[in-house]
Every structure is written in C-alpha cells, then in structure tokens.
Design a protein around this motif. Sequence first.
Motif, PDB file in Angstrom:
ATOM      1  N   LEU A 250      -9.108   4.814 -18.894  1.00 20.57           N
ATOM      2  CA  LEU A 250     -10.220   3.955 -19.312  1.00 20.57           C
ATOM      3  C   LEU A 250      -9.659   2.776 -20.095  1.00 20.57           C
ATOM      4  CD1 LEU A 250     -13.103   6.168 -20.751  1.00 20.57           C
ATOM      5  CD2 LEU A 250     -13.201   4.571 -18.831  1.00 20.57           C
ATOM      6  N   GLY A 251     -10.070   1.579 -19.739  1.00 21.81           N
ATOM      7  CA  GLY A 251      -9.627   0.401 -20.474  1.00 21.81           C
ATOM      8  C   GLY A 251      -8.247  -0.101 -20.092  1.00 21.81           C
ATOM      9  N   ALA A 252      -7.654   0.476 -19.060  1.00 21.34           N
ATOM     10  CA  ALA A 252      -6.303   0.047 -18.669  1.00 21.34           C
ATOM     11  C   ALA A 252      -6.319  -1.347 -18.051  1.00 21.34           C
ATOM     12  CB  ALA A 252      -5.696   1.055 -17.693  1.00 21.34           C
ATOM     13  N   GLY A 253      -7.407  -1.664 -17.339  1.00 21.57           N
ATOM     14  CA  GLY A 253      -7.479  -2.986 -16.704  1.00 21.57           C
ATOM     15  C   GLY A 253      -7.783  -2.928 -15.206  1.00 21.57           C
ATOM     16  N   LYS A 254      -8.260  -1.784 -14.739  1.00 19.13           N
ATOM     17  CA  LYS A 254      -8.529  -1.629 -13.306  1.00 19.13           C
ATOM     18  C   LYS A 254      -9.606  -2.613 -12.828  1.00 19.13           C
ATOM     19  CE  LYS A 254      -9.644   2.731 -13.861  1.00 19.13           C
ATOM     20  NZ  LYS A 254      -9.450   2.746 -15.337  1.00 19.13           N
ATOM     21  N   THR A 255     -10.716  -2.644 -13.549  1.00 20.78           N
ATOM     22  CA  THR A 255     -11.806  -3.537 -13.128  1.00 20.78           C
ATOM     23  C   THR A 255     -11.382  -5.000 -13.242  1.00 20.78           C
ATOM     24  OG1 THR A 255     -13.494  -1.910 -13.703  1.00 20.78           O
ATOM     25  CG2 THR A 255     -14.214  -4.192 -13.578  1.00 20.78           C
ATOM     26  N   THR A 256     -10.565  -5.294 -14.237  1.00 15.23           N
ATOM     27  CA  THR A 256     -10.070  -6.667 -14.408  1.00 15.23           C
ATOM     28  C   THR A 256      -9.266  -7.091 -13.178  1.00 15.23           C
ATOM     29  OG1 THR A 256      -9.956  -6.271 -16.791  1.00 15.23           O
ATOM     30  CG2 THR A 256      -8.735  -8.167 -15.940  1.00 15.23           C
ATOM     31  N   LEU A 257      -8.409  -6.200 -12.704  1.00 13.38           N
ATOM     32  CA  LEU A 257      -7.600  -6.499 -11.517  1.00 13.38           C
ATOM     33  C   LEU A 257      -8.509  -6.671 -10.290  1.00 13.38           C
ATOM     34  CD1 LEU A 257      -4.251  -4.784 -10.651  1.00 13.38           C
ATOM     35  CD2 LEU A 257      -5.891  -5.324  -8.867  1.00 13.38           C
ATOM     36  N   ALA A 258      -9.461  -5.762 -10.135  1.00 14.71           N
ATOM     37  CA  ALA A 258     -10.383  -5.836  -8.997  1.00 14.71           C
ATOM     38  C   ALA A 258     -11.166  -7.152  -9.030  1.00 14.71           C
ATOM     39  CB  ALA A 258     -11.341  -4.646  -9.026  1.00 14.71           C
ATOM     40  N   ARG A 259     -11.547  -7.574 -10.229  1.00 15.54           N
ATOM     41  CA  ARG A 259     -12.310  -8.815 -10.382  1.00 15.54           C
ATOM     42  C   ARG A 259     -11.494 -10.013  -9.893  1.00 15.54           C
ATOM     43  NH1 ARG A 259     -13.723  -8.128 -15.676  1.00 15.54           N
ATOM     44  NH2 ARG A 259     -15.614  -7.099 -14.946  1.00 15.54           N
ATOM     45  N   GLY A 260     -10.217 -10.025 -10.230  1.00 13.99           N
ATOM     46  CA  GLY A 260      -9.351 -11.115  -9.776  1.00 13.99           C
ATOM     47  C   GLY A 260      -9.259 -11.146  -8.258  1.00 13.99           C
ATOM     48  N   LEU A 261      -9.218  -9.956  -7.660  1.00 20.62           N
ATOM     49  CA  LEU A 261      -9.122  -9.848  -6.205  1.00 20.62           C
ATOM     50  C   LEU A 261     -10.415 -10.352  -5.543  1.00 20.62           C
ATOM     51  CD1 LEU A 261      -7.906  -6.539  -4.462  1.00 20.62           C
ATOM     52  CD2 LEU A 261      -8.957  -8.477  -3.327  1.00 20.62           C
ATOM     53  N   ILE A 262     -11.533  -9.860  -6.038  1.00 20.91           N
ATOM     54  CA  ILE A 262     -12.829 -10.195  -5.422  1.00 20.91           C
ATOM     55  C   ILE A 262     -13.128 -11.688  -5.577  1.00 20.91           C
ATOM     56  CG2 ILE A 262     -15.328  -9.776  -5.635  1.00 20.91           C
ATOM     57  CD1 ILE A 262     -14.431  -6.805  -6.453  1.00 20.91           C
ATOM     58  N   ARG A 263     -12.780 -12.232  -6.726  1.00 14.74           N
ATOM     59  CA  ARG A 263     -12.994 -13.675  -6.922  1.00 14.74           C
ATOM     60  C   ARG A 263     -12.093 -14.477  -5.991  1.00 14.74           C
ATOM     61  NH1 ARG A 263     -14.160 -13.798 -12.880  1.00 14.74           N
ATOM     62  NH2 ARG A 263     -16.389 -13.306 -12.924  1.00 14.74           N
ATOM     63  N   ALA A 264     -10.871 -13.991  -5.792  1.00 17.27           N
ATOM     64  CA  ALA A 264      -9.949 -14.715  -4.906  1.00 17.27           C
ATOM     65  C   ALA A 264     -10.377 -14.614  -3.444  1.00 17.27           C
ATOM     66  CB  ALA A 264      -8.520 -14.202  -5.094  1.00 17.27           C
ATOM     67  N   LEU A 265     -11.206 -13.627  -3.130  1.00 12.28           N
ATOM     68  CA  LEU A 265     -11.780 -13.552  -1.777  1.00 12.28           C
ATOM     69  C   LEU A 265     -12.971 -14.494  -1.641  1.00 12.28           C
ATOM     70  CD1 LEU A 265     -11.740  -9.685  -1.031  1.00 12.28           C
ATOM     71  CD2 LEU A 265     -10.163 -11.420  -0.157  1.00 12.28           C
ATOM     72  N   GLY A 266     -13.274 -15.194  -2.713  1.00  6.89           N
ATOM     73  CA  GLY A 266     -14.305 -16.220  -2.645  1.00  6.89           C
ATOM     74  C   GLY A 266     -15.585 -15.911  -3.383  1.00  6.89           C
ATOM     75  N   PHE A 267     -15.681 -14.737  -4.002  1.00  3.22           N
ATOM     76  CA  PHE A 267     -16.938 -14.375  -4.656  1.00  3.22           C
ATOM     77  C   PHE A 267     -17.124 -15.188  -5.933  1.00  3.22           C
ATOM     78  CE2 PHE A 267     -19.819 -11.611  -7.133  1.00  3.22           C
ATOM     79  CZ  PHE A 267     -20.861 -11.581  -6.220  1.00  3.22           C
ATOM     80  N   ALA A 268     -18.284 -15.824  -6.048  1.00  2.00           N
ATOM     81  CA  ALA A 268     -18.501 -16.740  -7.170  1.00  2.00           C
ATOM     82  C   ALA A 268     -19.301 -16.113  -8.307  1.00  2.00           C
ATOM     83  CB  ALA A 268     -19.210 -17.997  -6.662  1.00  2.00           C
ATOM     84  N   GLY A 269     -19.891 -14.939  -8.079  1.00  3.40           N
ATOM     85  CA  GLY A 269     -20.757 -14.348  -9.103  1.00  3.40           C
ATOM     86  C   GLY A 269     -20.010 -13.445 -10.064  1.00  3.40           C
ATOM     87  N   ASP A 270     -20.782 -12.712 -10.865  1.00  3.38           N
ATOM     88  CA  ASP A 270     -20.195 -11.732 -11.781  1.00  3.38           C
ATOM     89  C   ASP A 270     -19.683 -10.538 -10.980  1.00  3.38           C
ATOM     90  OD1 ASP A 270     -20.735 -13.092 -14.066  1.00  3.38           O
ATOM     91  OD2 ASP A 270     -22.664 -12.095 -14.429  1.00  3.38           O
ATOM     92  N   VAL A 271     -18.564  -9.987 -11.412  1.00  2.00           N
ATOM     93  CA  VAL A 271     -18.038  -8.768 -10.786  1.00  2.00           C
ATOM     94  C   VAL A 271     -18.143  -7.670 -11.839  1.00  2.00           C
ATOM     95  CG1 VAL A 271     -16.025  -7.638  -9.791  1.00  2.00           C
ATOM     96  CG2 VAL A 271     -16.476 -10.044  -9.273  1.00  2.00           C
ATOM     97  N   PRO A 272     -19.194  -6.856 -11.749  1.00  4.26           N
ATOM     98  CA  PRO A 272     -19.397  -5.823 -12.756  1.00  4.26           C
ATOM     99  C   PRO A 272     -18.510  -4.612 -12.493  1.00  4.26           C
ATOM    100  CG  PRO A 272     -21.072  -5.611 -11.074  1.00  4.26           C
ATOM    101  CD  PRO A 272     -20.222  -6.801 -10.686  1.00  4.26           C
ATOM    102  N   SER A 273     -18.385  -3.763 -13.499  1.00  4.43           N
ATOM    103  CA  SER A 273     -17.744  -2.476 -13.272  1.00  4.43           C
ATOM    104  C   SER A 273     -18.703  -1.627 -12.458  1.00  4.43           C
ATOM    105  CB  SER A 273     -17.475  -1.774 -14.601  1.00  4.43           C
ATOM    106  OG  SER A 273     -17.078  -0.444 -14.339  1.00  4.43           O
TER     107      SER A 273
END
Length: 152
Positions: free
Chosen positions: A37-60
């Motif tokens: 918990l808190g390691a940074g998994k969602t943070t990494l996923a957010r970077g990936l999803i945004r780089a695929l073009g997603f412009a909105g919020d990426v929630p956990s």
Amino acid sequence: MTAQPMLLFGAAETEAVGAALAACVRAGDVIALFGDLGAGKTTLARGLIRALGFAGDVPSPTFPIVVAYDPPDVSLSFMHADLYRIDDPDDAEELGLDDARAHGVLLIEWPERLGARLWPDALVLRIERDGDDRRRLTWEMPAAWEGRWPPR
Ligand SMILES: Nc1ncnc2c1ncn2[C@@H]1O[C@H](COP(=O)(O)OP(=O)(O)O)[C@@H](O)[C@H]1O
Ligand SMILES: [Mg+2]
C-alpha cells in the motif's frame, strides 16, 4: 530474469516509467504490478494511462476494483484492476479480466490475489519504498517482453 533496479525520485518519475511502458504495450499484454500500500502502483498506472492519451482523472480502482478505458479516450483498450479486496482467486473470475486481456492491455495491482491464476506471460513489476521520497522498481520479464523492456 531480473535486471538492475530502477530508482525513482518522486512521483513524477514513477509516472514517467508508466509513460515509458505506454510506448511498449500491445493488445494482449498483462502487467502484474506488485507493491505494498502506498508504494506507487496507481501512480505508475496513471502515467501509463495518461500516455495512452487519457485526459481525465485516473482514480485508484480499489473500489470498484476495475476501471476500463477505451478508444477514443485512449489509443488502445486498457483495463486497470486493483484486486486488493479480492480474497479468493475464484472471485476474480467474474471481473472480466480474461476478456480485457483479449481486447487490449490489462494492468493489475495486487496480482498476488490471483494466486496460481496469474498469467505466466505477464510482465512482473515490483515497486517498493526506498525511503520517503524514493522508490525502487524491479521486474521479471517473460519471453513476450524480450526487447521491449526496459526502455533504452
Ligand atoms: N518515486 C516516488 N517517490 C516518492 N513518492 C512517490 C513516488 N512514487 C509515488 N509516490 C507517492 O507515493 C504515494 C503512492 O500512492 P499510490 O500510487 O496510490 O500507491 P499504491 O497504488 O501502490 O497504493 C503517492 O502519494 C505518490 O505521490
Ligand atoms: Mg493503488
């Protein structure tokens, strides 16, 4: 196979690793993202999803467990799953993970919840705390990822 760890200073570098992954993924890939918990998994996923073009919020996706992203919001179908609340690997069956994989890319936080059901050809990433402001990323690469990861 485990390579040298990648050291990540700050959340922006964790997101940047996700963005680098976005350049490597193909439909059919599974990314198993291990870490406390808190390691940074969602943070990494957010970077990936945004780089695929997603412009909105990426929630956990801790609740509702899975969040799907589809074109045209992203360049390829992507499912972000967080299995923290799954106690029994059998319960994961109804989440549609197989289907997600068939149509695009599947990234799983808490993949240990799948037990032996975790796909053997998944790219395994492990992110751990290394002090308050640094993370350490290691990986195990299946044959399907040879030459694609890590980025040069
Ligand atoms: N490389 C890093 N260095 C310092 N803090 C980080 C780093 N990567 C992520 N963080 C921070 O750690 C926390 C991790 O949150 P999150 O990504 O939700 O973790 P998890 O999904 O693994 O529970 C966030 O506050 C994020 O900003
Ligand atoms: Mg998370």
